[in-house]
Design a protein around this motif. Sequence first.
Motif, PDB file in Angstrom:
ATOM      1  N   VAL A 103       0.437  -1.348  -0.248  1.00  0.00           N
ATOM      2  CA  VAL A 103      -0.338  -0.073  -0.104  1.00  0.00           C
ATOM      3  C   VAL A 103       0.499   1.352   0.140  1.00  0.00           C
ATOM      4  O   VAL A 103       0.506   2.235  -1.072  1.00  0.00           O
ATOM      5  N   LEU A 104       1.462   1.159   0.708  1.00  0.00           N
ATOM      6  CA  LEU A 104       2.943   2.035   1.508  1.00  0.00           C
ATOM      7  C   LEU A 104       2.828   2.620  -0.375  1.00  0.00           C
ATOM      8  O   LEU A 104       3.903   3.910  -0.840  1.00  0.00           O
ATOM      9  N   ARG A 105       3.997   1.664  -0.563  1.00  0.00           N
ATOM     10  CA  ARG A 105       4.988   1.339  -2.604  1.00  0.00           C
ATOM     11  C   ARG A 105       3.663   2.119  -3.621  1.00  0.00           C
ATOM     12  O   ARG A 105       4.384   3.210  -4.251  1.00  0.00           O
ATOM     13  N   PHE A 106       2.429   1.540  -3.402  1.00  0.00           N
ATOM     14  CA  PHE A 106       1.590   1.419  -4.768  1.00  0.00           C
ATOM     15  C   PHE A 106       0.971   3.085  -4.490  1.00  0.00           C
ATOM     16  O   PHE A 106      -0.019   3.084  -6.275  1.00  0.00           O
ATOM     17  N   TRP A 107       0.713   3.997  -3.252  1.00  0.00           N
ATOM     18  CA  TRP A 107      -0.467   3.963  -3.489  1.00  0.00           C
ATOM     19  C   TRP A 107       0.434   5.553  -4.290  1.00  0.00           C
ATOM     20  O   TRP A 107       1.338   6.194  -4.120  1.00  0.00           O
ATOM     21  N   ASP A 108      -1.134   6.585  -4.596  1.00  0.00           N
ATOM     22  CA  ASP A 108       0.315   7.395  -5.630  1.00  0.00           C
ATOM     23  C   ASP A 108       1.411   7.659  -6.373  1.00  0.00           C
ATOM     24  O   ASP A 108       1.927   8.407  -6.361  1.00  0.00           O
ATOM     25  N   LEU A 109       1.902   6.520  -6.806  1.00  0.00           N
ATOM     26  CA  LEU A 109       2.920   5.511  -7.290  1.00  0.00           C
ATOM     27  C   LEU A 109       2.985   6.697  -8.630  1.00  0.00           C
ATOM     28  O   LEU A 109       4.073   7.060  -8.962  1.00  0.00           O
ATOM     29  N   THR A 147      13.013   4.358  -3.425  1.00  0.00           N
ATOM     30  CA  THR A 147      13.649   3.770  -4.198  1.00  0.00           C
ATOM     31  C   THR A 147      13.162   2.304  -4.448  1.00  0.00           C
ATOM     32  O   THR A 147      12.974   1.717  -5.997  1.00  0.00           O
ATOM     33  N   SER A 148      11.594   2.497  -3.843  1.00  0.00           N
ATOM     34  CA  SER A 148      10.547   1.532  -4.412  1.00  0.00           C
ATOM     35  C   SER A 148       9.879   2.180  -5.336  1.00  0.00           C
ATOM     36  O   SER A 148       9.211   1.795  -6.150  1.00  0.00           O
ATOM     37  N   ARG A 149       9.811   3.626  -5.280  1.00  0.00           N
ATOM     38  CA  ARG A 149       8.606   4.375  -6.039  1.00  0.00           C
ATOM     39  C   ARG A 149       9.907   4.870  -7.706  1.00  0.00           C
ATOM     40  O   ARG A 149       8.556   5.941  -7.794  1.00  0.00           O
TER      41      ARG A 149
END
Length: 520
Positions: free
Chosen positions: A48-54, A177-179
């Motif tokens: 959720v943290l990484r894909f939210w508003d990606l 770095t994941s985003r």
Amino acid sequence: MTGFEPTASPFQRGKRPPSLRQWMAPAIPGNRLVGWLAPLAVTLFAGVLRFWDLSKPRAVIFDETYYAKDAYALLKFGYEHNTTKKADQLLLQHPRNTHIWTDGGSFVAHPPAGKWLIAIGEWMFHMTPFGWRFSAALIGTLSVLILARVARRMTRSTLLGSAAGLLLAVDGMHLVTSRTAILDIFVMFWILAGFACLVIDRDRTRAALARKIGETGNESDLGPFVMHWWRIAAGLCLGTAVATKWTGMYYIAAFGLMALIWDIGARRAAGVRQPYAGGFALDAIPAFLSLVVLSGITYIAWWSGWIFNAGGWNHPKTAGNPISTFVQAMPKLLEYHRQMWHFHTTLTVKHSYQSWPWNWMVLKRPVAFFYTEPSGCGAAKCSREVLSIGTPAIWWVSIVTLLVMVGWWLVQRDWRAGAIVAGFLAGWVPWFYFGFGHRTMFLFYATPMLPFMVLSIVLVMGMIVGPADALPARRMLGAAAAGAYVLIVLANFYFLYPVLTGKIIPYDAWHARMWFDSWI
């Protein structure tokens, strides 16, 4: 699940402190179902943290200007291709824009594996910010699950394993770095995956060694041969890490030596009369084949797009026969690598965000991937930033916990402490050589070290909680201390979150998060 572990003799128990497993495993038990459900829950939170508003910010940020376009070129041509000067703007105008290419293959500084992975997201979601960041977000999320499971295996504690995954999920640099479509999260993932395979292999082969000796007796001075199947998977992972960035080579060396030490230790614990000779005779060559030779084959395989397609850098022609094409391409590929090595060893251009490896652990100079001063925050002046910085409550504490691991390994020779120290040093020490040569480098180069920093923290947390036979008041106090630390990390991450994800906030709120002048 537990694998083969030797029982210490009374003499050994009287002379040596308890191992990390003896210290921690009774303290925080877990079962198999919860051992999967808890890490999966932490992984969902990380996702959720990484894909939210990606897709925000809708811009080409930092080195996405290289890797997003190189990945797109791999889809179109099979090799990196030159682009126009206005490529960044053209890509954002339309997700299917193809008017960004000029003639000729492009010289690139890094192998293609990470860019091929970025290309998967672009193939699925087109050439959009979400598309070129998708694979990084997915890989970053999966790395949380892998770390949670490998930490559980190392500690035999579901709670500690889940804590490891949670800490990685809320580290600022891991999140950024994941985003972002850059390579470092992919290097970290494949190194961590390779390490996890080796830890599984250690458990499986020690159990197999004990079983064979139990069935046949110790008929040989060297002990029986045991097939290390999981090391084949480790070789594939580590070869892919090198095919993303060459820094993966240091991990092959460190993990190869570590695996051989584990093999010798397993034979000695099983009562083999000549464990060193047995380890070198029966384990060293297979380990070399799986961790070095297979990694090399994997590395070359990732270059197949350049090898079998004419037009890449230094590769203008290709024969029709695949074998002839491969043979003719090898000298050109070798020369290409010589040019890449020259680039890396002579890159001394000053950069406003460069830093040195001896400053990384204290987070002296983070990197601003993106910064603007838009309107819309309700204040006279607003800021919007994506700052690549680790969560201080993790990084600063890990300095202490890594020193604890060094001390524990020196006193106890516990394999877990040694593995953590080896993984950390393999990602840190080689950069000192380049740092003394003033090579341009950045804080996010430390991303592959991060899982081992987190592992050191959770192992120390386990020590603080204490064993099951400790006084209840002592265990309650230890659990409270460990829980309080996790809450501090979460609060620290929450505070930094707006400047990790490009949220529009008042300038004063942004400046309050810049704790040191060097962070600006």
